[in-house]
Design a protein around this motif. Structure first.
Motif, PDB file in Angstrom:
ATOM      1  N   MET A  15      31.604  28.775  40.172  1.00  0.00           N
ATOM      2  CA  MET A  15      31.482  30.437  39.860  1.00  0.00           C
ATOM      3  C   MET A  15      32.403  30.605  38.506  1.00  0.00           C
ATOM      4  O   MET A  15      32.510  30.512  37.445  1.00  0.00           O
ATOM      5  N   ILE A  16      33.691  29.830  38.473  1.00  0.00           N
ATOM      6  CA  ILE A  16      34.591  29.511  37.798  1.00  0.00           C
ATOM      7  C   ILE A  16      33.820  28.688  36.576  1.00  0.00           C
ATOM      8  O   ILE A  16      34.698  28.891  34.830  1.00  0.00           O
ATOM      9  N   LEU A  17      33.470  27.640  36.964  1.00  0.00           N
ATOM     10  CA  LEU A  17      32.973  26.471  36.014  1.00  0.00           C
ATOM     11  C   LEU A  17      32.063  26.396  35.099  1.00  0.00           C
ATOM     12  O   LEU A  17      32.051  26.481  34.194  1.00  0.00           O
ATOM     13  N   TYR A  18      30.858  27.901  35.769  1.00  0.00           N
ATOM     14  CA  TYR A  18      30.037  28.489  35.184  1.00  0.00           C
ATOM     15  C   TYR A  18      30.765  29.087  33.934  1.00  0.00           C
ATOM     16  O   TYR A  18      29.657  29.019  33.562  1.00  0.00           O
ATOM     17  N   THR A  19      31.246  30.040  34.050  1.00  0.00           N
ATOM     18  CA  THR A  19      31.753  31.200  33.564  1.00  0.00           C
ATOM     19  C   THR A  19      32.340  30.160  32.550  1.00  0.00           C
ATOM     20  O   THR A  19      32.178  30.788  31.042  1.00  0.00           O
ATOM     21  N   LEU A  20      33.639  29.190  32.324  1.00  0.00           N
ATOM     22  CA  LEU A  20      34.254  28.678  31.875  1.00  0.00           C
ATOM     23  C   LEU A  20      33.111  27.794  30.962  1.00  0.00           C
ATOM     24  O   LEU A  20      33.238  27.517  29.316  1.00  0.00           O
ATOM     25  N   TRP A  21      31.503  27.181  30.974  1.00  0.00           N
ATOM     26  CA  TRP A  21      31.363  26.363  29.974  1.00  0.00           C
ATOM     27  C   TRP A  21      29.987  26.761  29.869  1.00  0.00           C
ATOM     28  O   TRP A  21      29.380  26.557  29.770  1.00  0.00           O
ATOM     29  N   ASN A  22      29.923  28.568  29.977  1.00  0.00           N
ATOM     30  CA  ASN A  22      29.250  29.469  29.261  1.00  0.00           C
ATOM     31  C   ASN A  22      27.580  29.468  30.070  1.00  0.00           C
ATOM     32  O   ASN A  22      27.424  29.990  28.650  1.00  0.00           O
ATOM     33  N   SER A  23      27.592  29.202  31.160  1.00  0.00           N
ATOM     34  CA  SER A  23      26.770  29.162  32.210  1.00  0.00           C
ATOM     35  C   SER A  23      25.664  28.423  31.804  1.00  0.00           C
ATOM     36  O   SER A  23      24.597  28.752  31.959  1.00  0.00           O
ATOM     37  N   ARG A  24      26.214  27.253  31.496  1.00  0.00           N
ATOM     38  CA  ARG A  24      25.285  26.435  30.453  1.00  0.00           C
ATOM     39  C   ARG A  24      25.150  25.218  31.544  1.00  0.00           C
ATOM     40  O   ARG A  24      26.615  24.895  31.752  1.00  0.00           O
ATOM     41  N   CYS A  25      24.415  23.994  31.188  1.00  0.00           N
ATOM     42  CA  CYS A  25      24.716  22.494  32.016  1.00  0.00           C
ATOM     43  C   CYS A  25      25.299  22.493  31.173  1.00  0.00           C
ATOM     44  O   CYS A  25      24.983  21.943  29.459  1.00  0.00           O
ATOM     45  N   TYR A  26      26.121  21.388  31.414  1.00  0.00           N
ATOM     46  CA  TYR A  26      26.924  20.741  30.276  1.00  0.00           C
ATOM     47  C   TYR A  26      26.006  18.989  30.070  1.00  0.00           C
ATOM     48  O   TYR A  26      26.539  18.967  28.734  1.00  0.00           O
ATOM     49  N   TRP A  27      25.471  19.102  30.600  1.00  0.00           N
ATOM     50  CA  TRP A  27      24.482  17.498  30.080  1.00  0.00           C
ATOM     51  C   TRP A  27      23.295  17.965  29.369  1.00  0.00           C
ATOM     52  O   TRP A  27      23.654  16.890  28.247  1.00  0.00           O
ATOM     53  N   CYS A  28      22.590  18.923  29.946  1.00  0.00           N
ATOM     54  CA  CYS A  28      21.894  19.403  28.706  1.00  0.00           C
ATOM     55  C   CYS A  28      21.907  19.869  28.546  1.00  0.00           C
ATOM     56  O   CYS A  28      20.556  20.924  26.974  1.00  0.00           O
ATOM     57  N   HIS A  29      23.273  21.149  28.435  1.00  0.00           N
ATOM     58  CA  HIS A  29      23.925  22.198  27.293  1.00  0.00           C
ATOM     59  C   HIS A  29      22.246  23.754  27.178  1.00  0.00           C
ATOM     60  O   HIS A  29      22.378  24.192  26.642  1.00  0.00           O
ATOM     61  N   ARG A  30      21.444  23.417  28.125  1.00  0.00           N
ATOM     62  CA  ARG A  30      20.572  24.410  28.608  1.00  0.00           C
ATOM     63  C   ARG A  30      21.320  25.591  29.566  1.00  0.00           C
ATOM     64  O   ARG A  30      22.122  25.454  30.670  1.00  0.00           O
ATOM     65  N   PRO A  31      21.195  26.868  28.693  1.00  0.00           N
ATOM     66  CA  PRO A  31      21.597  28.035  30.012  1.00  0.00           C
ATOM     67  C   PRO A  31      21.089  27.612  31.698  1.00  0.00           C
ATOM     68  O   PRO A  31      20.097  27.555  31.787  1.00  0.00           O
TER      69      PRO A  31
END
Length: 353
Positions: free
Chosen positions: A29-45
């Motif tokens: 949950m914390i990683l999801y929030t800090l990375w702005n609810s986006r997949c870090y690989w494709c950058h999509r929500p």
């Protein structure tokens, strides 16, 4: 308390923030929030339920390969792959064989960038894991809400009835965080007509307002602007890739490149702004792109005896913007395309014999 682990208590807190074989829902949950609810690989929500925790440097690389990766990326020998500095949220498709699993792990810009960001976010991850424990009752209820199955009619009804109060409470604390992002995709044909481009559109409140003005007042669909501008963007990237290939110094002189061929393209629009300038309304689209290319290259042989044919491959990423302008006097639907810019880009270019 030193959350980075300089003292005994800090070490305990830092250990709690590591990936484990047990329940990682708080960390997720914390990683999801800090990375702005986006997949870090494709950058999509992505929805929280679709998110997974990924190791940026792969956990299954094996001890020998992991040591090689640490050397290649300039990391210390005691770099812990389960520590938040190597963790990020990823969507299920990218974490599968069809996505990130096909990538080759070497010293490439995208991996370096992700490691840098994870390292920057690490103190926040560790602190928030600690704070979660200190505010256990509220945090546990919020975590349970975040993983709720909204396909369940009872859960959905509960959200519709009670979630607005929570959102209002959040707005009192920080109104910007009470905003939300919508996401949709459109498919655009590029000028080369070889490979359609899937464009992701993720907009916050201001972006949705700009899109509504464009569509309701100017009577021009966002898709129409993208169909006009994205092909030009792809063409510009293709031209820059060809230049990068021809900048490769051959053994006996410059390199000649044939037309680059795209075999992967991703474009994401993550902002639309608007501004009135006299009788004009300017809409500025911004976002990022990634693409992979291949091209046939020709170099003079080192001994001058002839030409050598080789293959050039390139993986590129960058930030772009383009403008669409509406003149009040022209009436609805007459939106003019403005300039397209590549604000920044990074390229990993290499050759294969």
């Amino acid at each position: 308390m030193d959350l980075l682990g300089a003292d005994g208590g800090g070490l305990v807190v830092a250990e709690r923030a590591k990936y484990s074989g047990g329940d990682n829902s708080v960390l997720k949950m914390i990683l999801y929030t800090l990375w702005n609810s986006r997949c870090y690989w494709c950058h999509r929500p992505m929805d929280f339920n679709d998110a997974e925790i990924d190791h940026i440097l792969p956990k299954d690389a094996g001890a020998k390969r992991l040591m090689e990766l640490k050397v290649e990326y300039g990391l210390p020998k005691d770099f812990d792959i389960d520590d938040p500095q190597n963790l990020a949220p990823i969507c299920s498709p990218c974490n599968g064989r069809r996505g990130k699993g096909k990538k080759v792990y070497g010293p490439v810009p995208v991996v370096l960038s992700n490691l840098d960001r994870a390292r920057e976010l690490r103190p926040k991850v560790v602190r928030q894991v600690s704070e979660f424990g200190n505010s256990k009752r509220v945090a546990e209820h919020l975590l349970r809400a975040s993983v709720a199955d909204l396909s369940d009619p009872k859960a959905r009804r509960a959200f519709e009835e009670h979630a607005p109060v929570v959102v209002q409470k959040l707005a009192l604390v920080n109104k910007e965080k009470a905003d939300f992002v919508t996401f949709r995709t459109v498919t655009v044909l590029a000028q080369d007509d070889e490979l359609p481009v899937e464009v992701g559109i993720s907009l916050n409140g201001r972006g949705r307002t700009a899109a509504a003005i464009l569509e309701d007042v100017c009577r021009c669909a966002v898709e129409d602007v993208l169909e006009d501008r994205v092909p030009e963007l792809v063409d510009m990237v293709c031209g820059d890739v060809r230049t990068a290939f021809e900048d490769i110094e051959g053994p006996a002189g410059p390199t000649s490149s044939g037309p680059p061929v795209r075999y992967f393209t991703r474009v994401d629009v993550d902002s639309i702004g608007y501004e009135r300038v006299g009788a004009l309304v300017e809409f500025t689209f911004g976002g990022n792109f990634e693409a992979s290319f291949s091209a046939s290259l020709v170099q003079d042989s080192w001994d001058g005896s002839g030409l050598t044919d080789i293959q050039g491959d390139a993986e590129v990423s960058g930030i772009f913007s383009f403008v669409a302008t509406w003149d009040f006097s022209t009436g609805p639907g007459a939106v003019d395309a403005g300039d397209c810019y590549i604000e920044s880009w990074a390229a990993d270019v290499y050759t294969v014999l």
